[in-house]
Structure formats: structure tokens, C-alpha cells
Motif scaffolding. Structure first.
Motif, PDB file in Angstrom:
ATOM      1  N   GLU A   8      22.084   7.740 124.766  1.00 30.27           N
ATOM      2  CA  GLU A   8      21.634   8.094 123.460  1.00 30.27           C
ATOM      3  C   GLU A   8      20.430   6.975 122.747  1.00 30.27           C
ATOM      4  O   GLU A   8      20.463   5.786 123.548  1.00 30.27           O
ATOM      5  CB  GLU A   8      22.799   7.868 122.375  1.00 30.27           C
ATOM      6  N   TYR A   9      19.709   7.694 121.855  1.00 29.88           N
ATOM      7  CA  TYR A   9      18.537   6.755 121.506  1.00 29.88           C
ATOM      8  C   TYR A   9      18.497   6.731 120.407  1.00 29.88           C
ATOM      9  O   TYR A   9      18.456   7.798 119.349  1.00 29.88           O
ATOM     10  CB  TYR A   9      17.280   7.181 122.083  1.00 29.88           C
ATOM     11  N   GLN A  14      17.253  -2.895 119.258  1.00 28.13           N
ATOM     12  CA  GLN A  14      16.927  -3.328 120.553  1.00 28.13           C
ATOM     13  C   GLN A  14      16.482  -2.247 121.426  1.00 28.13           C
ATOM     14  O   GLN A  14      16.744  -1.290 121.083  1.00 28.13           O
ATOM     15  CB  GLN A  14      18.333  -3.740 120.909  1.00 28.13           C
ATOM     16  N   PRO A  15      15.875  -2.398 122.387  1.00 28.77           N
ATOM     17  CA  PRO A  15      15.292  -1.460 123.203  1.00 28.77           C
ATOM     18  C   PRO A  15      16.473  -0.577 123.727  1.00 28.77           C
ATOM     19  O   PRO A  15      17.694  -1.155 124.058  1.00 28.77           O
ATOM     20  CB  PRO A  15      14.472  -1.995 124.388  1.00 28.77           C
ATOM     21  N   THR A  16      16.281   0.613 124.374  1.00 28.06           N
ATOM     22  CA  THR A  16      17.299   1.495 124.860  1.00 28.06           C
ATOM     23  C   THR A  16      17.080   1.352 126.459  1.00 28.06           C
ATOM     24  O   THR A  16      15.933   1.621 126.845  1.00 28.06           O
ATOM     25  CB  THR A  16      17.521   2.920 124.445  1.00 28.06           C
ATOM     26  N   ILE A  40      13.193   2.837 126.700  1.00 26.95           N
ATOM     27  CA  ILE A  40      12.758   3.313 125.517  1.00 26.95           C
ATOM     28  C   ILE A  40      12.505   1.926 124.373  1.00 26.95           C
ATOM     29  O   ILE A  40      13.639   1.634 124.154  1.00 26.95           O
ATOM     30  CB  ILE A  40      13.333   4.277 125.050  1.00 26.95           C
ATOM     31  N   LEU A  41      11.290   1.647 124.096  1.00 32.71           N
ATOM     32  CA  LEU A  41      11.168   0.834 122.745  1.00 32.71           C
ATOM     33  C   LEU A  41      11.659   1.488 121.691  1.00 32.71           C
ATOM     34  O   LEU A  41      11.919   2.384 121.381  1.00 32.71           O
ATOM     35  CB  LEU A  41       9.644   0.468 122.877  1.00 32.71           C
TER      36      LEU A  41
END
Length: 170
Positions: free
Chosen positions: A46-47, A53-55, A149-150
Motif C-alpha cells: 500500500e502507498y 515516510q517513504p514507502t 516511493i517518496l
């Protein structure tokens, strides 16, 4: 940047990224056999664009080599090189996953757990190890591929995927 509006219980994005492996024969030493397998795919479950926080996730490639030949009485050193294609992104610096509707979600692949060095699509990264002197005792090299992912990406709710070719050669 405008953050997307989404239901509190909704998932922002899900990645099931496939990383395909291609291997070329190792030409520097005779009788060296190597194979590459994917032990773990890069998969973001999940994103949440509101999470500060980055994923992150980790994929894992396993290189297994055996040989019966020693070079000058020594087991040969094998150098493994690897690159990754750009997938849906315009460059290795800007890889992106795509949803079925065509929306893009930026992410990238790194060679280190500190997310400092992007895996290039043109410049090979090298790792060296010593192969065994026996077919019965394979040398196994595990290579981690770090994906991130940022936070704060403007992504619509949905599933996102990207298919990359991760080339490993020796």
C-alpha cells in the motif's frame, strides 16, 4: 504539489512490479556456470500519500555459480554486472508505475539500503565474488534491489504496476 483526496479507508496505490531476469554467459573463466533466479519480487502493498515516510520494499535476485576449473590454482573471481530498464518512466532517474487508467506513480530502484544510488539502465553496477572449485559446492550471491516511493506523490486510488527487465551478466 496538491495532495490527492481519498477516503480514509481507501488504499492509495498498490504495486505488483515484475522484475524479469536475463543472463548472458560468463566469458572470463572456462567451465563457470551461473544462473539467476528471482527469490522475491518488489511489491509495495500500500502507498499512502499522506504518510510522511517513504514507502519501501526489497526484491531479491540470487546468482548461483559453479565451476570445476581453478585459475592458477585459485578459484576464479566472478564479477556480476546488473542494470534495470526504465519501465513506464522516461528515465532511470524517473521510473513510474502505471494504473489501468494511465495514471503514473513515481518510484525508483536502488542498489543500497540507504537509497543513495539509483540502479541505472545503462551503466552497469559490479559485484565480485569467488566461485567454488567444485560443482557440488555452488557459490550463491544474493543481491538486494531496494525500491522506494517518496511521500506526498499525487496518485489516484488504484493498482499500479511496472514491468522491468533486470539484466544480470557475468
Amino acid at each position: 504539489m496538491t495532495l490527492p483526496t481519498m477516503p480514509a479507508s481507501g488504499k492509495a496505490a498498490c504495486l505488483l512490479a515484475s522484475v524479469l531476469f536475463l543472463a548472458a554467459p560468463y566469458a572470463a573463466a572456462d567451465n563457470v556456470d551461473c544462473s539467476v533466479t528471482m527469490d522475491q519480487q518488489a511489491e509495495f502493498l500500500e502507498y499512502d500519500p499522506f504518510d510522511p515516510q517513504p514507502t519501501t520494499t526489497v526484491a531479491q535476485a540470487i546468482v548461483t555459480c559453479t565451476t570445476n576449473k581453478k585459475d592458477n590454482g585459485q578459484n576464479p573471481t566472478i564479477t556480476v554486472y546488473y542494470t534495470a530498464s526504465v519501465g513506464n518512466g522516461p528515465s532511470a532517474a524517473q521510473r513510474a508505475m502505471k494504473s489501468p487508467s494511465g495514471a503514473l506513480l513515481p518510484y525508483n530502484l536502488y542498489r543500497d539500503s540507504g537509497y543513495n544510488t539509483v540502479i541505472s539502465n545503462t551503466t552497469s553496477v559490479a559485484q565480485s565474488f569467488t566461485a567454488p572449485g567444485s560443482k557440488e559446492v555452488p557459490m550463491v550471491y544474493t543481491h538486494n534491489i531496494y525500491a522506494r516511493i517518496l511521500p506526498g506523490e499525487d496518485a489516484e486510488v488504484g493498482d499500479y504496476t511496472d514491468n522491468l527487465v533486470y539484466t544480470v551478466y557475468f
